[in-house]
Design an enzyme around this catalytic site. Structure first.
Site, PDB file in Angstrom:
ATOM      1  N   TYR A   1      -6.516  -0.607  -6.100  1.00 44.49           N
ATOM      2  CA  TYR A   1      -7.481   0.215  -5.387  1.00 44.49           C
ATOM      3  C   TYR A   1      -6.843   1.499  -4.889  1.00 44.49           C
ATOM      4  CZ  TYR A   1      -5.360  -1.260  -0.977  1.00 44.49           C
ATOM      5  OH  TYR A   1      -4.484  -1.453   0.047  1.00 44.49           O
TER       6      TYR A   1
ATOM      7  N   CYS B   1      -2.841   4.530   0.040  1.00 48.71           N
ATOM      8  CA  CYS B   1      -3.641   4.966   1.176  1.00 48.71           C
ATOM      9  C   CYS B   1      -3.254   6.358   1.670  1.00 48.71           C
ATOM     10  CB  CYS B   1      -3.582   3.960   2.309  1.00 48.71           C
ATOM     11  SG  CYS B   1      -1.927   3.765   2.981  1.00 48.71           S
TER      12      CYS B   1
ATOM     13  N   SER C   1       0.870  -1.163   0.000  1.00 49.31           N
ATOM     14  CA  SER C   1       0.000   0.000   0.000  1.00 49.31           C
ATOM     15  C   SER C   1       0.912   1.219   0.000  1.00 49.31           C
ATOM     16  CB  SER C   1      -0.899  -0.006   1.226  1.00 49.31           C
ATOM     17  OG  SER C   1      -1.695   1.158   1.224  1.00 49.31           O
TER      18      SER C   1
HETATM   19  C1  PEP Z   1       1.259   7.852   4.246  1.00 41.33           C
HETATM   20  O1  PEP Z   1       2.375   8.098   4.661  1.00 41.33           O
HETATM   21  O2  PEP Z   1       0.867   8.126   3.095  1.00 41.33           O
HETATM   22  C2  PEP Z   1       0.276   7.228   5.133  1.00 41.33           C
HETATM   23  C3  PEP Z   1      -0.904   6.856   4.682  1.00 41.33           C
HETATM   24  O3  PEP Z   1       0.623   7.126   6.444  1.00 41.33           O
HETATM   25  P1  PEP Z   1       0.500   8.342   7.483  1.00 41.33           P
HETATM   26  O4  PEP Z   1      -0.198   9.448   6.789  1.00 41.33           O
HETATM   27  O5  PEP Z   1      -0.226   7.810   8.639  1.00 41.33           O
HETATM   28  O6  PEP Z   1       1.932   8.618   7.749  1.00 41.33           O
END
Ligand code: PEP
Ligand code: MG
Length: 925
Positions: free
Chosen positions: A893, A873, A806
């Site tokens: 996705y 994500c 991801s």
């Molecule tokens: C990211 O780094 O893109 C991620 C989804 O993690 P976080 O925003 O929690 O660092």
């Protein structure tokens, strides 16, 4: 959109007499206005003849700072043809030709660039015009032209002209017995409108205006129409690069290289008396999308009067306009012209297969079309029009999906006012742009920008807005104006921005000097009951969907996702291939995500579960523990909480995949920082303050984002991840026992080596084996985030262990670009404003840089493990442009915040449709 952008030799395109030289599909060359005029002419609609000078000329002019030589000859030829068609000549006193000179780029930029009307007037031509029309009209047109030309083509301030005009107004007021000393300029204008200024006063104004020009420029006002024309054309081209046009382009992602076209067109006059008029219309309601001719008009007025918000325009249709207003409608007052307009609206909609926005003028009872273009519409209207047009057989479902801007539907997904919340209505205006917003009152654009920059929600309150207010409108949560109609600047721009706007609240009197607004509150019977004065900084709420202004902050509720919107989303889902998941950390988030159509959870940030009151204590105990045993005791307290959360989430998601990321942030984030809090913690935990302070000091990192976080925590404190894995697998077993399917995906953050993944995988499989031995068998998959450049480069290695990737594009952007997520705000806007970066890379993925790493990692990952599941994500998972990019890379996705899920579904559908060669299917407008 243009079908081609090929260079052409021709620079000037004539239209008139049922024929148009320009290809209406070449919006890139003719601009939107020019293309619309060409198309309407070719359709045989009544369009005053004229010609369009192409955008390529504008670009050449911007580059060389002079007009190309061949263009001069082409313009002369077009003028000669226009004179012949009109049977009138520029500068001729017996049969004068007057023209408008207007800008018109490929994309609509309302009010951003310049227009000059009535060009061709001089002292002698004005006398001639007075003889063939009427003196008042002729001198009025002349004085307007001088002021407009002076300000736009000669670059003078409007002020001395306005001042001279106010002098005249004052004299007329006195002659009517009005005490002008009691009135400010605005009130004077209202008491003595332009229409009340007599011919001889207007005539006397001409030498005054000309003297202003002479004084300011040292030169006479150009009496020669040819000279006027060239000055005007050059001014229109130069206006492409004026400040407000540049700001607008930046906001709407319009490339500077497009340039504007310039349209020179024979004037028709809406101000020739009571059988003349001017107006703007939409073929459907631009706020709701309802299929009804909608718009506003003014009798005996010139085009700009309707949009300028100085006179309050009247409705076009009588139905739904309410008592007195119905009588003022164009339908009631000029039924023939109305029917003709209605017929033309239907023709144009059928032709373009899209909702149109029209400008028209009626001269002596005869209707002329001055503009048609695809109408700007509120998101709600965009959805309804797209769905209705499918039902009407005008467009396909796929076209409908492509017609709605995914970013715009944000408006529909945002909360509206809670219908049950107590609220006090102060006043009502026009529902100019939907959505509800609360904020502190500010009265000017700079202040709006400043306060919003400090994180304060603001509502920009203006008498009316103008293009100079754009930056403030952008910064504000919502806009309220005391004057102006549905097509006023405020209304049009707010709809385009998707901001709530209530326009034309006539019960509000704005006083810029004292920075206050006074609202006259009326009872149901329309009697004024009280005056409430609000000052800068006071809080108000506006509801752009109903046009109401409320006192104070009114709570909001979530949006509904049914009706036409639901239908459109079904079509989008049928078209799309990429899945859409949500980032959700709690059972409630998970439920919201499902309601918005999420097909799984792409990121559950487990640390968010650590912050609740009962849990944070255990987390802190864990951090303060001196050894493994102490940590394990603390973690054992956390286990049931985590398990309970996972059970809730798994139940909500009913068999859909749930990616759970093990603990990521550095531990210091869980410790208090203030002395008082440290004191309390020391008491409650029975740990000396010194020890707490020492531990905080130990945990301190200069660059925590590059520090002891992510999988690095598990390398030093494996028992933390062990507890989390146990909680996940036990929760899964519990839910499975209830007959509900579960698909947990255990995800490791911030990994950069295969060894980190091997270690954590072993840790997970040992726990799974242990649980399995006690009869709690569940399956799970094991994967990693790709958040650091090394991980992307070594994706092939990581994929030998990870079953899925991801992309954490937030961290990946930070690390690849060397931009801190937390502090880049100090200078990043300057990069975007100056065009060094096209967009904020934390909002829309940097395709060439960060995107290239995503692409490479996807390829390497797939090569090492065919069929590896790939998702994203980071915040970019909810950004339409980024989604288009991720589709191109072939990700399975995207995952984004629950509220953005529908946006992502629509954007993913559009990406898929475009890859199959579909476009929105709009006409050329
Ligand atoms: C990211 O780094 O893109 C991620 C989804 O993690 P976080 O925003 O929690 O660092
Ligand atoms: Mg991250």
């Amino acid at each position: 959109m243009a079908s081609s952008t090929a260079k052409t030799d021709k620079s000037v395109f004539f239209f008139g007499g049922g024929q148009a030289e320009g290809d209406p599909k070449r919006r890139d060359l003719l601009g939107g206005k020019g293309a619309g005029l060409a198309e309407m002419t070719a359709l045989g609609l009544p369009v005053p003849p004229g010609f369009t000078i192409s955008t390529e000329v504008c670009n050449a002019f911007s580059r060389d700072k002079r007009m190309p030589d061949d263009v001069r000859a082409a313009v002369e030829a077009a003028v000669a043809r226009l004179e012949k068609t009109m049977n009138a000549r520029l500068g001729d006193t017996a049969a004068p030709l007057l023209v408008s000179v207007r800008s018109g780029g490929r994309a609509s930029m309302p009010g951003m660039m310049d227009t000059i009307l009535n060009l061709g007037l001089s002292d002698t031509v004005a006398e001639g015009l007075a003889r063939i029309s009427n003196p008042r009209f002729a001198y009025d047109a002349y004085r307007r032209f001088i002021a407009m030309h002076a300000s736009i083509a000669l670059g003078l301030s409007k002020e001395p002209f306005d001042h001279a005009l106010d002098e005249v107004r004052g004299r007329v007021a006195e002659s009517k017995g009005i005490d002008r000393t009691l009135l400010n300029a605005e009130e004077l204008k209202r008491r003595v409108p332009d229409a009340d200024l007599p011919a001889e006063e207007l005539r006397a104004l001409i030498p005054v205006f000309k003297a202003i020009v002479k004084k300011e420029t040292g030169r006479d006002f150009p009496a020669e129409p040819r000279e006027q024309l060239w000055q005007a054309i050059e001014a229109v081209f130069a206006s492409w690069n004026n400040h407000r046009a540049i700001v607008y382009r930046k906001m709407h992602d319009i490339p500077d290289a497009w340039g504007t076209a310039c349209n020179v067109q024979a004037m028709v006059f809406g101000n020739l008396g009571d059988t003349s008029a001017t107006g703007v219309a939409f073929t459907r309601d631009p706020s709701t999308g309802e299929k009804l001719l909608y718009g506003e008009w003014l009798p005996n007025a010139q085009g700009e009067d309707v949009v300028a918000g100085i006179r309050t325009p009247m409705p076009i249709r009588s139905q739904g306009s309410g008592g007195a207003r119905a009588e003022e409608s164009l339908e009631a007052r000029m039924p023939e012209a109305y029917r003709e307009l209605d017929r033309i609206a239907t023709t144009l909609e059928k032709h373009f297969r899209d909702m149109q926005d029209l400008e028209f003028t009626i001269q002596g009872g005869k209707l002329y079309m001055l503009q048609c273009r695809g109408a700007k519409r509120a998101a709600r209207a965009a959805v309804r029009v797209a769905v209705d047009m499918v039902r009407e057989g005008l467009i396909s479902k796929e076209e409908a999906v492509l017609r709605v801007d995914p970013a715009g539907i944000d408006q529909l997904l945002h909360p509206t006012l809670d219908p049950h919340a107590p609220k006090k209505v102060l006043a009502r205006g026009l529902s100019a742009s939907p959505g509800a917003a609360s904020g502190h009152i500010v009265f000017n654009a700079d202040e709006a920008e400043r306060r919003a920059g400090q994180g304060k929600p603001v509502i920009l309150v203006r008498v009316e807005t103008s293009p100079e207010d754009i930056h403030g409108m952008k910064a504000a949560r919502g806009i309220l104006t005391a004057r102006g109609g549905m097509t006023s600047h405020a209304a049009v721009v707010a709809r385009g921005m998707g901001k709530p706007c209530v326009a034309g609240v006539s019960a509000v009197a704005v006083n810029y000097q004292s920075q206050t607004m006074t609202v006259t509150v009326y009872d149901d019977a329309g009697r004024p009951t009280e005056n409430i004065t609000l000052k800068k900084g006071d809080i108000i709420t506006i509801d752009g969907g109903t046009g109401h202004l409320y006192e104070g902050a009114v709570p909001t509720v979530s949006a509904a996702l049914s009706g036409e919107f639901g239908e459109l989303m079904t079509w989008a889902d049928a078209a799309r291939t990429m899945k859409v998941r949500a980032n959700a950390d709690t059972p409630l988030d998970a439920r919201t995500a499902r309601a918005f159509g999420a097909e799984g959870i792409g990121l559950c940030r487990t640390e968010h579960m650590f912050f609740e009151e009962e849990r944070i204590q255990a987390v802190r105990e864990m951090i303060l523990a001196d050894d493994v045993a102490g940590r394990s005791t603390a973690l054992a307290k956390l286990l049931p909480f985590q398990r309970e959360d996972f059970v809730g989430i798994f139940r909500e998601m009913r068999g859909l995949p749930v990616t759970i990321r093990l603990l990521d942030p550095p531990l210091h984030e869980f410790l208090p920082t203030e002395a008082r809090q440290l004191d309390e913690l020391s008491k409650s935990m029975g740990v000396p303050v010194q020890k707490l302070a020492q531990r905080t000091k130990d945990l301190h990192e200069f660059n925590p984002m590059l520090g002891h976080r992510g999988v690095r925590l598990a390398i030093t404190f494996p028992e933390i991840y062990a507890m989390q894995v146990r909680a996940i697998l036990e929760a899964a077993a519990l839910v499975v026992a209830d007959g509900i399917q579960v698909h947990p995906e255990i995800m490791i953050p911030l990994a950069i080596t295969r060894a980190e993944l091997e270690r954590t995988r072993t840790l997970a499989s040992e726990i799974a084996a242990e649980l399995s031995a006690s009869g709690k068998t569940t399956t799970y998959s094991f994967g990693t985030m790709i958040e650091l450049p090394r991980a992307a480069i070594l994706a092939g290695e990581l994929a030998t262990v990870a079953e899925f990737f991801s992309f954490g594009t937030n961290d990946l952007t930070q690390a690849t670009m060397g931009l801190s997520r937390d502090d880049a705000g100090k200078f990043l806007p300057a990069y975007v404003d100056s065009g060094i970066l096209p967009r904020d890379p934390f909002v829309s993925i940097d395709q060439e840089g960060v995107g290239a790493l995503v692409k490479m990692a996807a390829e390497r990952g797939r090569k090492a493990r065919p069929g590896i599941k790939l998702g994203v994500c980071g915040e970019h998972g909810g950004d339409p442009a980024s989604i288009q990019f991720f589709f191109g890379v072939g990700l399975d996705y995207v995952s984004c915040s629950p509220f953005r899920v529908p946006i992502a579904r629509l954007a993913a559908a559009q990406a898929a449709l475009r890859s199959r060669g579909q476009n929105g299917g709009q006409g050329t407008a």
